[in-house]
Design an enzyme around this catalytic site. Sequence first.
Site, PDB file in Angstrom:
ATOM      1  N   CYS A 128      -7.545   0.194 -17.035  1.00  0.00           N
ATOM      2  CA  CYS A 128      -6.747   0.226 -15.803  1.00  0.00           C
ATOM      3  C   CYS A 128      -5.592   1.209 -15.972  1.00  0.00           C
ATOM      4  CB  CYS A 128      -6.235  -1.170 -15.459  1.00  0.00           C
ATOM      5  SG  CYS A 128      -5.305  -1.932 -16.796  1.00  0.00           S
ATOM      6  N   CYS A 132       0.855  -1.198   0.000  1.00  0.00           N
ATOM      7  CA  CYS A 132       0.000   0.000   0.000  1.00  0.00           C
ATOM      8  C   CYS A 132       0.886   1.242   0.000  1.00  0.00           C
ATOM      9  CB  CYS A 132      -0.879   0.044   1.244  1.00  0.00           C
ATOM     10  SG  CYS A 132      -2.129  -1.259   1.284  1.00  0.00           S
TER      11      CYS A 132
END
Length: 407
Positions: free
Chosen positions: A362, A67
């Site tokens: 994407c 992350c």
Amino acid sequence: MEQVTIERLGHQGDGIAPGPVFVPGTLPGEVVEGEISGGVMAAPKIVTPAETRVKPPCRHAKSCGGCALQHASDDFVAGWKVDVVRKALSAQGIDADFRPIETSPRHSRRRATFTARRTKKGALVGFHGRASDTIVEIPDCQLLRPELMAALPMAEALALEGASRKGALALTVTLSPVGLDVAVTGGKPLDGPLQMALAQLTETRGLARLTWDDEVIALREPPAQRFGAAQVVPPPGAFLQATEEGEAALLAATREIVGDARRVVDLFAGCGTFSLPLAERAEVHAVEGDRAMTAALEAGWRRAQGLKRVTTEARDLFRRPLLPDELKRFDAVVLDPPRAGAEAQVEELAEAKPPVIAYVSCNPVTFARDAARLIAAGYRLSWVQVVDQFRWSTHVELVGSFTRTDM
Ligand SMILES: C[S@@+](CC[C@H](N)C(=O)[O-])C[C@H]1O[C@@H](n2cnc3c(N)ncnc32)[C@H](O)[C@@H]1O
């Protein structure tokens, strides 16, 4: 020591101050202090934190590379992702209406690639560290579904059995209703004893399928994924949308764009994420580069009840896009290319001018490039739905609705 003020975030999630100076882990508006070397302030001290700064919800956030944006509030991340798309479009001179972003909840990822290595004491499993090759253990990961978290001991057992002394294993683990579907690369070469040990491990750990460097070691139960009324057994390691919620959001937007079309072509169709649900109302032609995926899609359609006709075609759409003559029999097009976008196919669509195009992307930059070509050919980008199924990462997905201005 120097002091700088962060102006914006870059595509990798780093803060950027004038210079430019890249400052990892910072947010716009923050005043930070530290040594600058080669245009990077690697270890900033936050002098004035932004209001958008939060305590990372995961205790691994600092070290884990999974992350990049855990230090930012949910609202900030949502706004930033929409802005990334808006800016990519405006760089091409395109303005569009944006629907509210759909963000997948915590603990919703149903597929992940873990790294695992043998150590002196046993085995280590986790994600790669931030910008490094080290492996960070992730017992409190906030992204993964609990069933994937429960796979960590199994991954350790696989590493103990099949990792070489030097190399690391990459384990792609996908949730299926009948158990985990595990595809491993980078392990020891398969020999008789390893094959037996892995087959046994599949049994004792209750895996649905275990694949070792493309070879299926054991298949206890076909790990079928449900796409609408159909069940598809994807080839090992095949693409699958990262969360159920993300897939549902992409599908809902796609359904809305396709509307009442009777003949749909689904380009870059994968294993049928869109083709099979759309076949509840329309005949669908699914085109995809990977033959194993088209075969899986077709087998799923044959087993399903009540769907309209679905045909499949394995074809490289970069080299051999569908031509206007082939496109003219369809009332709607679904387009879901990889990050490179669909330049060659869009060129043919611009010529053929089908009534509507649902473009799932994407990569906002290649999407904006392709959108500009469609708009020049007479389409309007009616709206954009941004979907975030890679929470706290810099990854952005979206669906764009293209309709012809003359219809
Ligand atoms: C983003 S995935 C989408 C798959 C599917 N629409 C889904 O949602 O599950 C992109 C797909 O494009 C396929 N692909 C990549 N390059 C291709 C090419 N040159 N020609 C045709 N298909 C390609 C990949 O195999 C993959 O299935």
